[in-house]
Motif scaffolding. Structure first.
Motif, PDB file in Angstrom:
ATOM      1  N   ASP A 208       7.034  -4.803   2.475  1.00  0.00           N
ATOM      2  CA  ASP A 208       6.956  -6.025   1.677  1.00  0.00           C
ATOM      3  C   ASP A 208       6.390  -5.797   0.276  1.00  0.00           C
ATOM      4  O   ASP A 208       6.039  -6.741  -0.408  1.00  0.00           O
ATOM      5  N   ASP A 209       6.285  -4.549  -0.150  1.00  0.00           N
ATOM      6  CA  ASP A 209       5.769  -4.307  -1.501  1.00  0.00           C
ATOM      7  C   ASP A 209       6.881  -4.367  -2.528  1.00  0.00           C
ATOM      8  O   ASP A 209       8.049  -4.237  -2.203  1.00  0.00           O
ATOM      9  N   ASN A 210       6.484  -4.496  -3.773  1.00  0.00           N
ATOM     10  CA  ASN A 210       7.434  -4.589  -4.868  1.00  0.00           C
ATOM     11  C   ASN A 210       7.868  -3.193  -5.296  1.00  0.00           C
ATOM     12  O   ASN A 210       7.070  -2.431  -5.825  1.00  0.00           O
ATOM     13  N   GLU A 211       9.157  -2.849  -5.069  1.00  0.00           N
ATOM     14  CA  GLU A 211       9.577  -1.468  -5.356  1.00  0.00           C
ATOM     15  C   GLU A 211       9.649  -1.175  -6.837  1.00  0.00           C
ATOM     16  O   GLU A 211       9.411  -0.047  -7.272  1.00  0.00           O
ATOM     17  N   LEU A 212      10.012  -2.195  -7.600  1.00  0.00           N
ATOM     18  CA  LEU A 212      10.121  -1.953  -9.035  1.00  0.00           C
ATOM     19  C   LEU A 212       8.763  -1.601  -9.618  1.00  0.00           C
ATOM     20  O   LEU A 212       8.654  -0.804 -10.550  1.00  0.00           O
ATOM     21  N   GLU A 213       7.719  -2.209  -9.026  1.00  0.00           N
ATOM     22  CA  GLU A 213       6.393  -1.876  -9.514  1.00  0.00           C
ATOM     23  C   GLU A 213       6.052  -0.420  -9.225  1.00  0.00           C
ATOM     24  O   GLU A 213       5.417   0.245 -10.048  1.00  0.00           O
TER      25      GLU A 213
ATOM     26  N   MET B 189       0.856  -1.198   0.000  1.00  0.00           N
ATOM     27  CA  MET B 189       0.000   0.000   0.000  1.00  0.00           C
ATOM     28  C   MET B 189       0.884   1.237   0.000  1.00  0.00           C
ATOM     29  O   MET B 189       1.881   1.293   0.694  1.00  0.00           O
ATOM     30  N   ILE B 190       0.472   2.210  -0.794  1.00  0.00           N
ATOM     31  CA  ILE B 190       1.256   3.450  -0.831  1.00  0.00           C
ATOM     32  C   ILE B 190       0.766   4.335   0.305  1.00  0.00           C
ATOM     33  O   ILE B 190      -0.426   4.584   0.438  1.00  0.00           O
TER      34      ILE B 190
ATOM     35  N   LYS C  79       9.608   1.731   2.954  1.00  0.00           N
ATOM     36  CA  LYS C  79      10.527   1.983   1.844  1.00  0.00           C
ATOM     37  C   LYS C  79      10.040   3.227   1.121  1.00  0.00           C
ATOM     38  O   LYS C  79       8.847   3.396   0.918  1.00  0.00           O
TER      39      LYS C  79
END
Lengths: 178, 405
Positions: free
Chosen positions: A74-79, A1-2, A56
């Motif tokens: 735990d989110d995908n940073e590249l996304e 989640m942002i 992050k």
């Protein structure tokens, strides 16, 4: 989640903020100050991800603007980098070769576009065409509102109703026709 | 001579107006109205018109109308563009504060007098000022008939509302939730979320939740295209609600599962995200979704990875990487610790892992998620070897970002 989206200029001025979690006013200014310091101090060769307070922060520099988004660990940073790029591409398509000045003078449109793409800190719309269509619909609504508000007959009616009727009646009676 | 033709012409008109004999209230009024349409900077010419020199009686009669002009000018306020330029031109912080204070005063008076014309402009200015960090008081606009203004008000409310304001405005927002206009509904979903947090009342949240669930059940097939626009935000709204009140997860199980049948990518993304969050929150939902959804997910992934170039969703050669990533994440959660479901997923994971190019960031993002999924579920050793190879490739990549992940 942002958790939040932040746009800072190279001089540290905030161009756009959008918060998807609760932060009080004081906390917000503190966060902005901290992150501005961290991000603006980073060199160009370093990676685009910062670990901060257990979250992050993903940032990307486009000309003189830094686009930052803060996500869970735990989110995908590249996304998220892709989401930032998606947003920038839509802005570019809408404003036609967007620059910082466009965002300064049309910040409400930038907010509107951001609201179309991200809701509740999650991506909502991944198609550029749909977003462009929605914004165009919104713009036509704005035009209609402005037309309605500034039509001269409307103005005269309001003006006369509010103040001038007693005045004009007297004058006309005294002087006869104009 | 047409006074609308250009500002300079108009200035000449104004000057000649001063000199011409019979000064007439009606023509004065008309000129006033015409001048009001000009940018603010041109008003200076008019203001220098001094009603007290030379004309005696006529001019004294003009005075009430002249004060009317000044009042109208105050109503109007400055153009947003002018205000922004003025603020940018300020060299010191004190100057900036003075400009902002003046603008705030104008806006406050405009709002208290219920100025209809320039509502949208005032709201936009309020947002700008707030963004600069000054404390602002928000004028409430949710009952305005013009949808644009309501939308802007909701947007601003979402950004700057405080807890008390949120509580006060809750019933109004709920009313808007039931309105028929789709864009408004979407915006309401947005603001409803902020209320959820700011207020944190369980009762309010439960009410809102039932209303959003009602949104799912609304449409018939004929309304499909319109339905699309709301269902995404409604789903994301529900995510927030669930995070606050996790008991309501069971209610949303079947609507969430049905969301995965949708074709539109926006809705799919929201649906998958909702399912992911539901699983995180409740174990019974996890079981249910494991039973029903896995084939659907696999089919979705197959469709998007095999489909050819699509202009609308393409990013760097991959069709809708965002959807790819979400589906992979959900598959990871569903497959964790469960050998049966993992078996179904092995083929498609292998296909995605080998097919996706890794030259662009989008491809890398998808590959990264794929690797995480493979590691997370009960995969065969062959698949794990594939995943480790990909990781090795990442580490030897020149880009710092990739190496970090």
């Amino acid at each position: 989640m942002i958790h939040f989206v932040l746009l800072i200029s190279r001089q540290g001025k905030v161009r756009l903020t959008k918060w998807y979690s609760t932060y009080s006013q004081k906390e917000r200014t503190k966060v902005i100050r901290e992150l501005s310091g961290l991000i603006l101090a980073r060199g160009p060769k370093l990676s685009n991800f910062i670990e901060w307070r257990g979250y992050k922060v993903v940032y990307r520099r486009y000309a003189s603007l830094y686009f930052c988004m803060c996500i869970d660990a735990d989110d995908n940073e590249l996304e998220i980098l892709e989401i930032i790029h998606h947003f920038v591409e839509i802005l570019d398509r809408y404003f036609g070769s967007v620059c910082e000045l466009d965002l300064i003078f049309n910040f409400h449109k930038a907010y509107y576009i951001l609201d179309e793409i991200l809701i509740a800190g999650e991506l909502q719309e991944s198609s550029k065409k749909t977003v462009a269509r929605l914004i165009a619909a919104q713009d036509s609504l704005v035009e209609a509102a402005k037309e309605q508000a500034s039509s001269v007959s409307n103005m005269i009616a309001q003006c006369v109703a509010a103040h001038c009727r007693p005045l004009l009646d007297n004058r006309v009676e005294e002087r006869g026709c104009s | 001579m047409n006074p609308f033709s250009s500002p300079t012409r108009l200035r000449c008109a104004a000057i000649s107006f001063r000199r011409s004999p019979p000064l007439n209230s009606r023509s004065f009024l008309l000129l006033l109205l015409v001048v009001m349409r000009l940018p603010h900077s041109y008003h200076l010419n008019f203001v220098s018109f001094n009603p007290m020199n030379g004309r005696g009686r006529q001019l004294i009669e003009m005075q009430p109308l002249f004060t009317l002009y000044l009042k109208l000018d105050m109503y109007r306020g400055t153009l947003k563009r002018d205000m922004i330029q003025a603020i940018r031109a300020c060299k010191t912080a004190a100057e900036e504060r003075a400009v902002v204070r003046k603008e705030c005063a104008a806006i406050r008076s405009a709002i208290s007098e219920n100025d209809q014309f320039f509502r949208h402009r005032n709201l936009a200015k309020l947002m700008f000022i707030h963004m600069l960090g000054y404390p602002t008081h928000f004028g409430r606009d949710l009952n305005h008939s013009n949808q644009y203004i309501v939308g802007l008000a909701l947007c601003a409310l979402g950004n700057i509302c405080s807890a008390e304001m949120a509580m006060d405005l809750a019933p109004e927002v709920e009313r808007l939730l039931l309105s028929t206009d789709q864009t408004i509904k979407k915006k309401v979903c947005n603001t409803v979320l902020y209320q959820c947090f700011e207020v944190g009342l369980v009762r309010t949240v439960a009410q809102l939740q039932y209303k959003t669930v009602a949104l799912y059940h609304v449409p018939s097939d004929s309304e499909r295209s319109v339905y699309r626009y709301i269902i995404g935000p409604a789903a994301l709204c529900s995510i927030r609600i669930i995070r606050k009140v996790s008991d309501l997860a069971e209610n949303l199980m079947s609507p969430a599962a049905s969301l995965l049948k949708e074709k539109h990518h926006g809705v799919l993304i929201a649906g998958v995200q909702l399912c992911t969050d539901l699983c995180k929150v409740s174990a019974s939902v996890l079981e249910y979704l494991r039973k029903t959804c896995i084939e659907r997910l696999i089919r979705i992934l197959k469709d998007i990875s095999n489909s050819s170039y699509s202009l609308e969703y393409d990013i760097a050669g991959i069709v809708d990487p965002f959807l790819h990533i979400r589906v992979l994440k959900l598959m990871r959660i569903l497959g964790q610790g469960d050998a049966d479901s993992s078996e179904y997923m092995i083929d498609i994971l292998a296909q995605v892992a080998s097919k996706t190019e890794s030259k662009k960031n989008a491809g890398n993002a998808v590959l990264y998620e794929c690797v995480e999924t493979i590691m997370g579920i009960e995969a065969t050793s062959g698949l794990r070897v594939l995943a480790i190879n990909i990781l090795g490739r990442f580490l030897s990549n020149h880009d710092n970002n990739i190496r970090y992940t």
